[in-house]
Scaffold this motif. Sequence first.
Motif, mmCIF file in Angstrom:
data_model
loop_
_atom_site.group_PDB
_atom_site.id
_atom_site.type_symbol
_atom_site.label_atom_id
_atom_site.label_comp_id
_atom_site.label_asym_id
_atom_site.label_seq_id
_atom_site.Cartn_x
_atom_site.Cartn_y
_atom_site.Cartn_z
ATOM 1 N N HIS A 172 0.838 -1.189 0.000
ATOM 2 C CA HIS A 172 0.000 0.000 0.000
ATOM 3 C C HIS A 172 0.874 1.241 0.000
ATOM 4 O O HIS A 172 1.887 1.307 0.692
ATOM 5 C CB HIS A 172 -0.919 -0.002 1.221
ATOM 6 N N MET A 227 -6.622 -1.526 -7.663
ATOM 7 C CA MET A 227 -6.247 -0.143 -7.920
ATOM 8 C C MET A 227 -4.931 -0.075 -8.684
ATOM 9 O O MET A 227 -4.136 -1.013 -8.667
ATOM 10 C CB MET A 227 -6.132 0.625 -6.598
ATOM 11 N N TYR A 231 -1.297 3.467 -6.264
ATOM 12 C CA TYR A 231 -1.962 3.313 -4.973
ATOM 13 C C TYR A 231 -1.509 2.035 -4.264
ATOM 14 O O TYR A 231 -1.200 2.061 -3.071
ATOM 15 C CB TYR A 231 -3.481 3.284 -5.141
ATOM 16 N N TRP A 316 -9.232 7.762 -8.253
ATOM 17 C CA TRP A 316 -9.386 6.608 -7.384
ATOM 18 C C TRP A 316 -9.486 7.007 -5.911
ATOM 19 O O TRP A 316 -9.888 6.192 -5.072
ATOM 20 C CB TRP A 316 -8.216 5.650 -7.573
ATOM 21 N N SER A 320 -10.486 4.737 -2.593
ATOM 22 C CA SER A 320 -9.259 4.065 -2.161
ATOM 23 C C SER A 320 -9.346 3.517 -0.739
ATOM 24 O O SER A 320 -8.599 2.602 -0.381
ATOM 25 C CB SER A 320 -8.060 5.018 -2.283
#
Length: 373
Positions: A172, A227, A231, A316, A320
């Motif tokens: 992430h 994603m 991201y 996004w 997210s």
Amino acid sequence: MIYGVNGLDVHVLEAGYESAGRPLALLLHGFPDLAYGWRHLIPMLADAGYHVVAPDQRGFGRTTGWVNRYDTPLAPFGLLNMTRDALALVSALGYRRTAMLVGHDLGSPVAAYCALARPDVFPSLVLMSAPFPGPPAFPFDTAQSEAPAAQANNDNQTLAAALAALDPPREHYQQYLSARQANDDMWHPPQGLHAFLRAFFYVKSADWPGNKPHPLQGRTATHLAQMPTYYVMDLGKTMPETVAPFRPSDADVLSCQWLTEAELTVYTQEYERTGFQGALQAYRVFSDPELNAELRLFSGRTIDVPSLFIGGKSDWGTYSAPGALDLMTTRATTRMGAIELIDGAGHWIQQEQPVRLSQLLLAFAREAGGAHP
């Protein structure tokens, strides 16, 4: 202009201050933006009769008074202290309240806590790109439970392990930005800082055709991996390595009117001077439950002022954090008027579509019933 507030010398861009008695519009930017990111919107709001103020937030740009090191106490970068920064700035400017408060990206949770903590000073709220799911809650009705109260939240560690176990392994972006090496990675990228920033702004905009955002079903590794890699990154890659393949063509750069080469040079020069560490400190706070414990002071509280959420249709950011958009509308706020998604905008709404944004902000300010021109 520079104003001394809450231990900082805060650099602001402002317009409309020449005329006394104008209502205050406060604009809070996100990462890796600056006050300069509001440059297209500021004159539009000033022309509509507002005194418009956009500060470089703590850790960013020409605002000073914070410590620019990785090994430094992070409490000053906590959300409540950044909320105090905003409150102190309003007071320093000689205002009792804002007529418009807008927070984008990282500025969104700061603005949310402004309205949550001091609705008398911030009587309306506009959140952009980052939905606010509400403050963290204390466990409820656990006094008679045989199980001990939950200790530090380990959700982030569990998610990180699950992402790393994917094929290919993922990470992430907030975990990456919280790491020690992130500042140097982005400050001294192999392609050069200017080229890195161009690719970063481009890939998160509506100009990049790969942005097709949609709601995610849950906060699991397999859902988050839907994603783009900016991201949920390929594990082991830096952010400059991640965005490098998406750098726009020379023709795309020349045709980009919302971020010209001269405008991007402002960002390049600022980050060449400061590096990114100050801007990254907030991500380290977000990832540490102990540093967020003070937010539970507002456990169970809702934002009760008129509110609006604005996103870009190609961003996004709206999705997210799975579930955050629904929580914002059903639990975190009681007067959320609308969810507006702007055509032709990705993450950088105030730069990509400032005219449409100004129309929405001015209409909302009139409907919210606060002071306005």
